[in-house]
Design an enzyme around this catalytic site. Structure first.
Site, PDB file in Angstrom:
ATOM      1  N   ASP A 136      -0.600  -0.180  -2.627  1.00  0.00           N
ATOM      2  CA  ASP A 136       0.763   0.165  -2.217  1.00  0.00           C
ATOM      3  C   ASP A 136       1.669  -1.069  -2.216  1.00  0.00           C
ATOM      4  O   ASP A 136       1.215  -2.200  -2.092  1.00  0.00           O
ATOM      5  CB  ASP A 136       0.756   0.788  -0.823  1.00  0.00           C
ATOM      6  CG  ASP A 136       0.265  -0.176   0.242  1.00  0.00           C
ATOM      7  OD1 ASP A 136      -0.721  -0.900  -0.023  1.00  0.00           O
ATOM      8  OD2 ASP A 136       0.847  -0.215   1.344  1.00  0.00           O
ATOM      9  N   GLU A 137       2.947  -0.800  -2.387  1.00  0.00           N
ATOM     10  CA  GLU A 137       4.002  -1.806  -2.236  1.00  0.00           C
ATOM     11  C   GLU A 137       3.755  -3.070  -3.075  1.00  0.00           C
ATOM     12  O   GLU A 137       3.957  -4.186  -2.617  1.00  0.00           O
ATOM     13  CB  GLU A 137       4.187  -2.162  -0.762  1.00  0.00           C
ATOM     14  CG  GLU A 137       4.590  -0.966   0.093  1.00  0.00           C
ATOM     15  CD  GLU A 137       4.901  -1.332   1.526  1.00  0.00           C
ATOM     16  OE1 GLU A 137       6.093  -1.509   1.855  1.00  0.00           O
ATOM     17  OE2 GLU A 137       3.950  -1.426   2.326  1.00  0.00           O
ATOM     18  N   VAL A 138       3.316  -2.865  -4.298  1.00  0.00           N
ATOM     19  CA  VAL A 138       3.173  -3.996  -5.219  1.00  0.00           C
ATOM     20  C   VAL A 138       4.565  -4.401  -5.700  1.00  0.00           C
ATOM     21  O   VAL A 138       5.325  -3.575  -6.211  1.00  0.00           O
ATOM     22  CB  VAL A 138       2.274  -3.621  -6.410  1.00  0.00           C
ATOM     23  CG1 VAL A 138       2.183  -4.780  -7.395  1.00  0.00           C
ATOM     24  CG2 VAL A 138       0.885  -3.217  -5.918  1.00  0.00           C
ATOM     25  N   VAL A 139       4.911  -5.653  -5.514  1.00  0.00           N
ATOM     26  CA  VAL A 139       6.252  -6.137  -5.865  1.00  0.00           C
ATOM     27  C   VAL A 139       6.197  -6.747  -7.267  1.00  0.00           C
ATOM     28  O   VAL A 139       5.736  -7.874  -7.465  1.00  0.00           O
ATOM     29  CB  VAL A 139       6.745  -7.177  -4.842  1.00  0.00           C
ATOM     30  CG1 VAL A 139       8.163  -7.645  -5.209  1.00  0.00           C
ATOM     31  CG2 VAL A 139       6.729  -6.585  -3.428  1.00  0.00           C
TER      32      VAL A 139
ATOM     33  N   GLU B 100       1.233   5.011  -4.783  1.00  0.00           N
ATOM     34  CA  GLU B 100       1.981   4.248  -5.780  1.00  0.00           C
ATOM     35  C   GLU B 100       1.215   4.113  -7.081  1.00  0.00           C
ATOM     36  O   GLU B 100       1.820   3.997  -8.150  1.00  0.00           O
ATOM     37  CB  GLU B 100       2.323   2.847  -5.238  1.00  0.00           C
ATOM     38  CG  GLU B 100       3.472   2.822  -4.237  1.00  0.00           C
ATOM     39  CD  GLU B 100       3.001   2.885  -2.810  1.00  0.00           C
ATOM     40  OE1 GLU B 100       3.648   2.266  -1.945  1.00  0.00           O
ATOM     41  OE2 GLU B 100       1.981   3.561  -2.538  1.00  0.00           O
TER      42      GLU B 100
END
Length: 220
Positions: A16-19, A69
């Site tokens: 999740d929330e890989v930038v 995601e």
């Protein structure tokens, strides 16, 4: 090893929330992508996830769990077919993922994140992730989970933040077939939760009150 702790069924590998912006600013990553003909960050994420999944399988895990995601990145055809997805970002993804044939765990933040204090116990109880799912989709909904993150809790408020809202979700999940039953339509919901709060209080768990009241019995 981790896999020897118990009979291994699944391990949660995150995702999740890989930038992607961080990857774009890291020359070692962009160079690796160029050398290996990786054209997009979604593709790079897919490479990372499948490598981690293969490693997990090699040490005995039957399946892996990923945050939604990974599915949203278009990797449904890349990950193992027995991947379990956990939905936190949007409840709408529960139907999308279950209809794609993947087992799914419901944890939508707008209902079942315990650090969102505006979600009261009745809001959490009244949310039913099975509503709107077909038979096949429903069979892929294997459960749900409340999530408690550490930004706003410590040893002084943990009990009150986690209990009794987690218990409300637990009853919802245990009675998932009773669609349409809400905290308002069934007064026994409050009675059961109030009784259980007394039980927790008598065991030293400082759970939050559901309404003004008292413990009529010394539940243990």
């Amino acid at each position: 090893s981790t896999s020897s702790l118990s009979s291994p069924v699944t391990i949660h590998l995150g995702g999740d929330e890989v930038v992607y912006g961080c990857w774009a600013n890291d020359s070692s990553i962009t160079s690796y992508m160029n050398l290996n003909n990786i054209d997009s960050y979604d593709q790079l994420l897919g490479y990372f996830v499948t490598t981690a999944q293969q490693l997990a399988k090699s040490i005995g895990f039957a399946s892996t769990t990923q945050w939604e995601e990974v599915f949203n990145a278009g990797l449904a055809d890349t990950v193992d077919s027995n991947t379990i997805f956990q939905v936190w970002y949007s409840e709408d993804n529960i139907k999308a993922i279950t209809s794609a044939g993947f087992q799914t765990i419901a944890s939508p933040n707008e209902y079942w994140y315990l650090d969102i204090t505006t979600s009261s116990w009745d809001v959490m109880y009244d949310y039913d992730p099975s509503v709107g799912l077909t038979g096949e989709e429903l069979s892929n909904l294997i459960g749900g989970e409340t999530a408690m993150w550490g930004e706003h809790v410590d040893e002084f408020n943990f009990d009150a933040v986690v209990h009794m809202r987690s218990e409300a979700v637990a009853e919802r999940l245990w009675s998932i077939s009773a669609q349409g039953v809400t905290s308002d339509s069934d007064p026994t919901v409050m009675e059961r939760l109030m009784e259980h709060r007394c039980r927790l209080m008598n065991r030293g768990v400082h759970s939050m009150p559901l309404q003004p009241g008292y413990c009529q019995n010394n539940w243990v």
